[in-house]
Design a protein around this motif. Structure first.
Motif, short mmCIF file in Angstrom:
data_model
loop_
_atom_site.label_atom_id
_atom_site.label_comp_id
_atom_site.label_asym_id
_atom_site.label_seq_id
_atom_site.Cartn_x
_atom_site.Cartn_y
_atom_site.Cartn_z
N LYS A 321 0.81 -1.21 0.00
CA LYS A 321 0.00 0.00 0.00
C LYS A 321 0.85 1.27 0.00
N LEU A 322 2.16 1.11 0.08
CA LEU A 322 3.04 2.27 0.23
C LEU A 322 3.69 2.72 -1.06
N PHE A 323 3.61 1.89 -2.10
CA PHE A 323 4.41 2.15 -3.29
C PHE A 323 3.55 2.27 -4.54
N SER A 324 4.13 2.92 -5.57
CA SER A 324 3.40 3.16 -6.81
C SER A 324 3.19 1.85 -7.57
N ASP A 325 2.28 1.90 -8.55
CA ASP A 325 2.03 0.72 -9.38
C ASP A 325 3.30 0.27 -10.09
N GLU A 326 4.12 1.24 -10.49
CA GLU A 326 5.36 0.89 -11.21
C GLU A 326 6.28 0.06 -10.33
N HIS A 327 6.43 0.47 -9.06
CA HIS A 327 7.28 -0.29 -8.15
C HIS A 327 6.69 -1.65 -7.85
N LYS A 328 5.34 -1.72 -7.71
CA LYS A 328 4.71 -3.00 -7.40
C LYS A 328 4.82 -3.97 -8.58
N LYS A 329 4.72 -3.44 -9.80
CA LYS A 329 4.88 -4.31 -10.97
C LYS A 329 6.29 -4.87 -11.02
N LEU A 357 4.96 -16.51 -21.93
CA LEU A 357 5.17 -15.26 -21.19
C LEU A 357 4.12 -14.25 -21.62
N HIS A 358 3.79 -13.33 -20.71
CA HIS A 358 2.85 -12.24 -21.00
C HIS A 358 3.49 -10.94 -20.53
N MET A 359 3.17 -9.83 -21.22
CA MET A 359 3.62 -8.53 -20.72
C MET A 359 2.79 -7.42 -21.38
N TYR A 360 2.32 -6.50 -20.55
CA TYR A 360 1.57 -5.34 -21.04
C TYR A 360 2.30 -4.06 -20.61
N PHE A 361 2.04 -2.99 -21.35
CA PHE A 361 2.78 -1.75 -21.16
C PHE A 361 1.80 -0.60 -20.93
N ASP A 362 2.17 0.32 -20.03
CA ASP A 362 1.30 1.46 -19.76
C ASP A 362 2.12 2.69 -19.48
N ASN A 363 1.44 3.82 -19.46
CA ASN A 363 2.09 5.09 -19.15
C ASN A 363 1.18 5.92 -18.24
N HIS A 364 0.74 5.29 -17.14
CA HIS A 364 -0.13 5.99 -16.19
C HIS A 364 0.56 7.23 -15.63
N GLU A 365 1.89 7.18 -15.49
CA GLU A 365 2.62 8.29 -14.87
C GLU A 365 2.84 9.46 -15.82
N LYS A 366 2.49 9.27 -17.11
CA LYS A 366 2.71 10.31 -18.12
C LYS A 366 4.17 10.75 -18.17
N ASN A 367 5.05 9.77 -18.04
CA ASN A 367 6.49 10.03 -18.12
C ASN A 367 6.99 9.37 -19.40
N MET A 368 7.21 10.17 -20.44
CA MET A 368 7.51 9.61 -21.76
C MET A 368 8.86 8.92 -21.79
N ALA A 369 9.85 9.46 -21.10
CA ALA A 369 11.18 8.84 -21.10
C ALA A 369 11.11 7.44 -20.49
N ASN A 370 10.40 7.32 -19.36
CA ASN A 370 10.23 6.00 -18.74
C ASN A 370 9.41 5.06 -19.63
N ASP A 407 2.59 -15.20 -25.55
CA ASP A 407 1.18 -15.40 -25.90
C ASP A 407 0.37 -14.11 -25.85
N GLU A 408 0.76 -13.18 -25.02
CA GLU A 408 0.03 -11.92 -24.91
C GLU A 408 1.01 -10.77 -24.72
N TRP A 409 0.83 -9.75 -25.52
CA TRP A 409 1.57 -8.50 -25.30
C TRP A 409 0.80 -7.37 -25.95
N ASN A 410 0.89 -6.20 -25.41
CA ASN A 410 0.28 -5.02 -26.02
C ASN A 410 0.43 -3.84 -25.07
N VAL A 411 0.09 -2.67 -25.58
CA VAL A 411 -0.12 -1.49 -24.74
C VAL A 411 -1.55 -1.56 -24.22
N TRP A 412 -1.70 -1.35 -22.91
CA TRP A 412 -3.05 -1.46 -22.33
C TRP A 412 -3.14 -0.59 -21.08
N TYR A 413 -3.82 0.53 -21.20
CA TYR A 413 -4.07 1.35 -20.02
C TYR A 413 -5.05 2.49 -20.27
#
Length: 619
Positions: A321-329, A357-370, A407-413
């Motif tokens: 509960k203390l850390f951002s989604d990025e750190h938890k992922k 393997l599966h992996m999805y990508f997001d930019n919830h933080e609106k940090n383009m470099a990351n 089997d699964e990959w994409n941008v999803w957020y």
């Protein structure tokens, strides 16, 4: 006439004014230390005041207030807002420690505030025991260091060594006795026992550390906020900046409770090793250039925030509960793989052909470099599992090969918040609602280009890569009921990789400018892959420039190849990063590239900032 006293509390000093016959004395200043508190007690016992008033300033008032109460000196601790209103009534617009102390003395005379009740005695006793354990532990450590020094000198008297060993044994017995006494006191109070167990739920915190933390925290007012508790512990950052000439790095204030800082240090070190969430947070800070001790202090501050929350809410400590989604992922990836894959392959290696393997990508933080560097996480993921496959094959001495199937990959957020509203019934319950329908933007074009490049570069082990969906649901193709189908911004990198990414992938040696992110270092601005067609021998380059505002000059050696003409050059660039396509128009689309050339067995081109480009060469 009665005597009244006003005390203004600061982190390191105490200002005191005595009011007698409606007149204030000169301000007396004392240190905020045990010796300073003793001097204040001596002075006040001489004057026998009718009332002493101080503000509830953070928590710095507590030790002095308890000392005054125990000495039977009438002490009132008032709300700072109440005092602020009193100052306004007195038309006092200036605010200094000296003025405040005088006004507090007058407040004591005119407002007759209620006497203050200190924390429960049993809680103060737990604090006293925990502090004594801390002091004895410090003495024991010093004694052990002395013993080590004695033993390193051959001629040290045996008597002296035995005496030091006896002293250490005595200190350890005293510590153990106090620890058992503290545990008994904690168990005797149901509420405190529950709080103790809530703290123990944290990875890295044992009984001794929990006793020390509990002793310091249970006496604090429950109204304190997390940042106030951090300041009380001296874990707040003190900035030292002024104009353009003074800009020193921030430092911990260390102006607060040293017992609490001491109790947090070793648990923080342990949590960095054993708690995936804390480890991910710590490593992210170090990757951003923070010194290890700075990152560790940030961990201490985070842990203190969580401990204070679990005491106030009466819930077990939960680091997630203390850390951002990025750190938890990142923590989830660290905690799950590669152990799971290693175990599965150990049982199934000779009977399976692929591991999924599966992996999805997001930019919830609106940090383009990351965001554009997240393909590096994919790169590391593949490398890790490929190493597990190789190690398992060697361990079993198998001739069988296992490959990776993504089997699964994409941008999803993009659709996450909209889906929550639909599923929450905010707008009723529509029939067959549109869910997971991300509308992609130009930034996602670049991201998909980087992902596909990663798959191509790892095509020796990644043999299958399935885009999660093709139509409507997180898909490159969208449809409108009763209307047209249209292409999303991510359609084109996928189209080109599908059409021209067939053949033999090349292992390119790339020299490019780079940048650092929270989770990856030396991320190349230029992301590139290459494929030689098995059908017509054409050589195709898939290129992404991650740089936000600079062209990258491509100078690519074609030594050993006979390709000397450009047969196709497509580029997607010049769009706002949030530009999108739709059923009415598709602005994010490829155009013919300009300026590329093949000369003297080199391909040269100027790759625009934030762009996707595909160049094909024919023989």
């Amino acid at each position: 006439m009665s005597t009244f006293v006003g005390i203004d509390i600061a982190a390191k000093t105490v200002d005191l004014v005595i009011r007698h016959d409606n007149k204030n004395s000169l301000v007396k200043t004392f240190e905020q230390t045990p010796n300073g508190r003793t001097e204040i007690l001596t002075l006040l016992q001489q004057h026998a005041p009718q009332s002493v008033v101080m503000e509830a300033t953070g928590i710095y008032y507590l030790d002095l207030a308890v000392a005054l109460h125990d000495a039977d000196i009438p002490i009132s601790v008032i709300n700072p807002k109440s005092f602020n209103h009193f100052a306004q009534i007195k038309l006092e617009h200036s605010k200094t420690d000296n003025i405040d102390a005088g006004l507090l003395a007058e407040y004591a005379q005119r407002m007759a505030p209620e006497k203050w009740t200190p924390p429960q005695k049993n809680k103060l006793k737990i604090r006293d025991i925990s502090r004594q354990i801390n002091r004895l532990t410090d003495d024991c450590t010093k004694a052990k260091n002395r013993l080590h020094a004695m033993k390193s000198y051959e001629d040290t008297s045996d008597l002296v060594i035995h005496d030091e060993q006896d002293g250490i044994a005595y200190l350890e017995s005293r510590i153990q006795r106090l620890r058992m006494a503290a545990l008994e006191m904690i168990k005797s109070d149901t509420e405190i026992a529950q709080q103790f167990n809530n703290i123990l739920a944290a990875k890295g915190i044992g009984e001794v550390s929990a006793i020390a933390m509990l002793g310091e925290l249970i006496i604090l007012p429950e109204t304190l906020k997390a940042n106030q508790v951090s300041r009380y512990a001296g874990l707040d950052v003190r900035l030292n900046q002024s104009g353009s000439s003074l800009n020193r790095p921030g430092r911990l204030s260390k102006a607060g409770n040293a017992y609490l800082r001491s109790a947090l240090f070793m648990p923080a070190m342990s949590a960095v090793r054993h708690d995936p969430n804390v480890k991910a947070f710590y490593e992210a800070l170090v990757a951003r250039g923070k010194k290890k001790i700075q990152a560790m202090c940030a961990v201490m501050r985070k842990m203190l925030t969580g401990i204070w929350a679990c005491l106030k809410l009466n819930t077990p400590y939960d680091s997630s509960k203390l850390f951002s989604d990025e750190h938890k992922k990142l923590a989830l990836k660290q905690s799950i793989y590669p152990e799971w894959e290693s175990t599965v392959l150990d049982y199934t290696y000779d009977t399976v052909d692929y591991i999924s393997l599966h992996m999805y990508f997001d930019n919830h933080e609106k940090n383009m470099a990351n965001y554009l560097a997240k393909a590096c996480l994919l790169d590391n993921y593949i490398d890790t599992i490929a190493a597990v496959i190789k190690a398992t094959k060697a361990k079993k001495r198998s001739k069988h090969d296992v490959y990776i199937s993504f089997d699964e990959w994409n941008v999803w957020y993009h659709s996450n918040e909209q889906d929550k509203k639909i599923l929450g019934g905010n707008d009723g319950w529509p029939h067959a609602p549109a869910l997971l329908e991300d509308i992609y933007d130009f930034a996602d074009t670049l991201q998909v280009g980087c992902i596909l490049n990663t798959f191509i570069r790892h095509s020796d082990v990644v043999k299958i890569g399935c885009l999660a969906q093709l139509v409507n649901v997180i898909a490159p193709i969208m449809t409108v009921k009763g209307g047209p189908a249209w292409r999303q911004s991510t359609y084109y990198p996928y189209l080109y990789a599908s059409q021209y990414g067939r053949g033999t992938a090349l292992n390119l040696a790339v020299n490019s400018p780079s940048y650092d992110t929270e989770f990856a270092k030396n991320v190349a601005y230029l992301d590139i892959s290459a494929v030689v067609s098995d059908k017509d021998g054409a050589l195709t380059f898939f290129i992404v420039n991650r740089h936000p505002d600079e062209n990258i000059e491509l100078d690519l050696s074609l030594q050993g190849f006979t390709h000397h003409r450009i047969i196709m050059d497509k580029v997607i660039s010049g769009h706002a990063l949030d530009a999108k396509n739709g059923p009415e128009a598709e602005p994010v689309a490829p155009k013919d590239g300009q300026g590329a050339a093949v000369t003297q067995q080199k391909l040269t081109a100027s790759i625009a900032p934030m762009s996707y480009r595909m160049i094909r060469l024919g023989v």
